[in-house]
Structure formats: structure tokens, C-alpha cells
Design a protein around this motif. Structure first.
Motif, PDB file in Angstrom:
ATOM      1  N   PRO A 195       0.818  -1.224   0.000  1.00  0.00           N
ATOM      2  CA  PRO A 195       0.000   0.000   0.000  1.00  0.00           C
ATOM      3  C   PRO A 195       0.852   1.275   0.000  1.00  0.00           C
ATOM      4  N   ALA A 196       1.920   1.287   0.785  1.00  0.00           N
ATOM      5  CA  ALA A 196       2.799   2.465   0.811  1.00  0.00           C
ATOM      6  C   ALA A 196       3.503   2.637  -0.528  1.00  0.00           C
ATOM      7  N   LEU A 197       3.913   1.525  -1.141  1.00  0.00           N
ATOM      8  CA  LEU A 197       4.578   1.610  -2.439  1.00  0.00           C
ATOM      9  C   LEU A 197       3.622   2.143  -3.501  1.00  0.00           C
ATOM     10  N   ARG A 198       2.380   1.672  -3.497  1.00  0.00           N
ATOM     11  CA  ARG A 198       1.397   2.164  -4.473  1.00  0.00           C
ATOM     12  C   ARG A 198       1.135   3.660  -4.267  1.00  0.00           C
ATOM     13  N   ARG A 199       1.039   4.096  -3.014  1.00  0.00           N
ATOM     14  CA  ARG A 199       0.833   5.518  -2.712  1.00  0.00           C
ATOM     15  C   ARG A 199       2.020   6.331  -3.223  1.00  0.00           C
ATOM     16  N   HIS A 200       3.212   5.822  -2.970  1.00  0.00           N
ATOM     17  CA  HIS A 200       4.432   6.486  -3.433  1.00  0.00           C
ATOM     18  C   HIS A 200       4.476   6.527  -4.959  1.00  0.00           C
ATOM     19  N   ALA A 201       4.151   5.410  -5.592  1.00  0.00           N
ATOM     20  CA  ALA A 201       4.166   5.349  -7.055  1.00  0.00           C
ATOM     21  C   ALA A 201       3.171   6.334  -7.656  1.00  0.00           C
ATOM     22  N   GLU A 202       2.016   6.490  -7.018  1.00  0.00           N
ATOM     23  CA  GLU A 202       1.040   7.460  -7.517  1.00  0.00           C
ATOM     24  C   GLU A 202       1.555   8.887  -7.380  1.00  0.00           C
ATOM     25  N   ALA A 203       2.192   9.183  -6.264  1.00  0.00           N
ATOM     26  CA  ALA A 203       2.743  10.532  -6.069  1.00  0.00           C
ATOM     27  C   ALA A 203       3.832  10.831  -7.094  1.00  0.00           C
ATOM     28  N   MET A 204       4.636   9.830  -7.439  1.00  0.00           N
ATOM     29  CA  MET A 204       5.725  10.043  -8.389  1.00  0.00           C
ATOM     30  C   MET A 204       5.231  10.082  -9.832  1.00  0.00           C
ATOM     31  N   SER A 205       4.243   9.258 -10.161  1.00  0.00           N
ATOM     32  CA  SER A 205       3.801   9.156 -11.553  1.00  0.00           C
ATOM     33  C   SER A 205       2.661  10.107 -11.886  1.00  0.00           C
ATOM     34  N   GLY A 206       1.891  10.488 -10.884  1.00  0.00           N
ATOM     35  CA  GLY A 206       0.812  11.432 -11.117  1.00  0.00           C
ATOM     36  C   GLY A 206      -0.551  10.808 -11.347  1.00  0.00           C
ATOM     37  N   SER A 207      -0.639   9.478 -11.429  1.00  0.00           N
ATOM     38  CA  SER A 207      -1.951   8.853 -11.596  1.00  0.00           C
ATOM     39  C   SER A 207      -1.950   7.463 -10.981  1.00  0.00           C
ATOM     40  N   GLN A 208      -3.136   7.042 -10.539  1.00  0.00           N
ATOM     41  CA  GLN A 208      -3.255   5.717  -9.953  1.00  0.00           C
ATOM     42  C   GLN A 208      -3.030   4.640 -11.008  1.00  0.00           C
ATOM     43  N   ALA A 209      -3.493   4.878 -12.228  1.00  0.00           N
ATOM     44  CA  ALA A 209      -3.306   3.878 -13.294  1.00  0.00           C
ATOM     45  C   ALA A 209      -1.823   3.647 -13.568  1.00  0.00           C
ATOM     46  N   SER A 210      -1.060   4.729 -13.646  1.00  0.00           N
ATOM     47  CA  SER A 210       0.388   4.591 -13.857  1.00  0.00           C
ATOM     48  C   SER A 210       1.038   3.922 -12.660  1.00  0.00           C
ATOM     49  N   ALA A 211       0.619   4.311 -11.463  1.00  0.00           N
ATOM     50  CA  ALA A 211       1.179   3.726 -10.248  1.00  0.00           C
ATOM     51  C   ALA A 211       0.955   2.217 -10.228  1.00  0.00           C
ATOM     52  N   ASP A 212      -0.245   1.798 -10.578  1.00  0.00           N
ATOM     53  CA  ASP A 212      -0.533   0.367 -10.607  1.00  0.00           C
ATOM     54  C   ASP A 212       0.302  -0.349 -11.664  1.00  0.00           C
ATOM     55  N   ALA A 213       0.496   0.300 -12.794  1.00  0.00           N
ATOM     56  CA  ALA A 213       1.312  -0.311 -13.851  1.00  0.00           C
ATOM     57  C   ALA A 213       2.759  -0.467 -13.395  1.00  0.00           C
ATOM     58  N   TYR A 214       3.330   0.550 -12.769  1.00  0.00           N
ATOM     59  CA  TYR A 214       4.716   0.478 -12.294  1.00  0.00           C
ATOM     60  C   TYR A 214       4.857  -0.535 -11.162  1.00  0.00           C
ATOM     61  N   THR A 215       3.892  -0.528 -10.238  1.00  0.00           N
ATOM     62  CA  THR A 215       3.936  -1.481  -9.137  1.00  0.00           C
ATOM     63  C   THR A 215       3.786  -2.899  -9.668  1.00  0.00           C
TER      64      THR A 215
END
Length: 143
Positions: A27-47
């Protein structure tokens, strides 16, 4: 612990991954990924991409770090390789370098220590402290 990850969670094909050490930190990684990428969809893809890599070879988690630090460090390497680290991100208030944005988020939002952040970012503790102390060189919102 075996955890099923399917396309609704991370847009991946269903697979089983042994997440024993990293599962609590997702969950923390997904939150971090969203903050870095700018979108939840991108965050989920990177995670999801990171989890696919770990499913193939879990030995790539950096040794000598806690599982949370190792997971974030591996994510940072993946993300840094995908993007030019010198690009600027517009956050609506000021422009920060990608590196400063990442450091500030790790320290201020995810409660990593200066030393843990330095490890994740492959920086010295002094470099991380300078970014935190100066707010990443951001222009103040108000004078």
C-alpha cells in the motif's frame, strides 16, 4: 505467504507471487508510485511491473536493507530507468526536480529516515539532508 494478484489490482495477468517480506509495504509503495507518476493507473502499472520482476527473480531485492527499504530502492531504480531523472514535475504550486520530489516524499510522507532515503536514492545522507533542509530548492508559495 502466497498472494494472488490479478488485473483488477495491478492490471496484470493472474499470477502467484511469494510476497512474504514485501506484502505489508505494497500500500505504501502504491501511494508512493502514484505521487511520483501522477496517476493511480500509472502507479498500478509500475507497481505491477515491479511485482512481475520480483516474481521472476526475488533475489534482485537489494541485500542489506529492510524489506521496505529494499522494495522502495528497487522501485526507484525501475522508475529512474524509465524516466530522465532531471525532468521537472509540475505539482501545481512549484516545480521540483524528480529527485527532490522523491526525497521529500520519502522523508515527509513515508517516514523513511535520512539514511534509509539515502540508501533508496543511492545518495549520501548529506545530499538528502540538503534537499530536505531547502525543500528541494522549491520557490516559496508566499513571500
Amino acid at each position: 505467504m502466497q498472494v494472488a494478484i490479478n488485473e483488477t489490482a495491478f492490471h496484470l495477468q493472474t499470477c502467484l507471487i511469494d510476497l512474504s517480506g514485501v506484502e505489508p509495504h505494497l500500500p505504501a509503495l502504491r501511494r508512493h508510485a502514484e505521487a511520483m507518476s501522477g496517476s493511480q493507473a500509472s502507479a498500478d502499472a509500475y507497481t505491477g511491473a515491479l511485482l512481475e520482476i520480483l516474481a521472476t527473480d526475488s533475489s534482485i531485492l537489494p541485500a542489506g536493507s529492510s524489506s521496505k527499504v529494499g522494495l522502495f530502492k528497487l522501485y526507484n531504480r525501475l522508475y529512474a530507468n524509465l524516466f530522465n531523472q532531471d525532468r521537472r514535475e509540475e505539482d501545481g504550486y512549484r516545480q521540483l526536480s524528480w529527485q527532490a520530489r522523491q526525497v521529500l516524499f520519502l522523508v515527509l510522507s513515508e517516514d523513511f529516515t535520512i539514511d534509509e532515503t539515502a540508501d533508496i536514492m543511492d545518495m549520501t545522507a548529506s545530499e538528502v539532508e540538503a534537499i530536505v533542509r531547502t525543500g528541494g530548492g522549491a520557490t516559496p508559495l508566499y513571500n
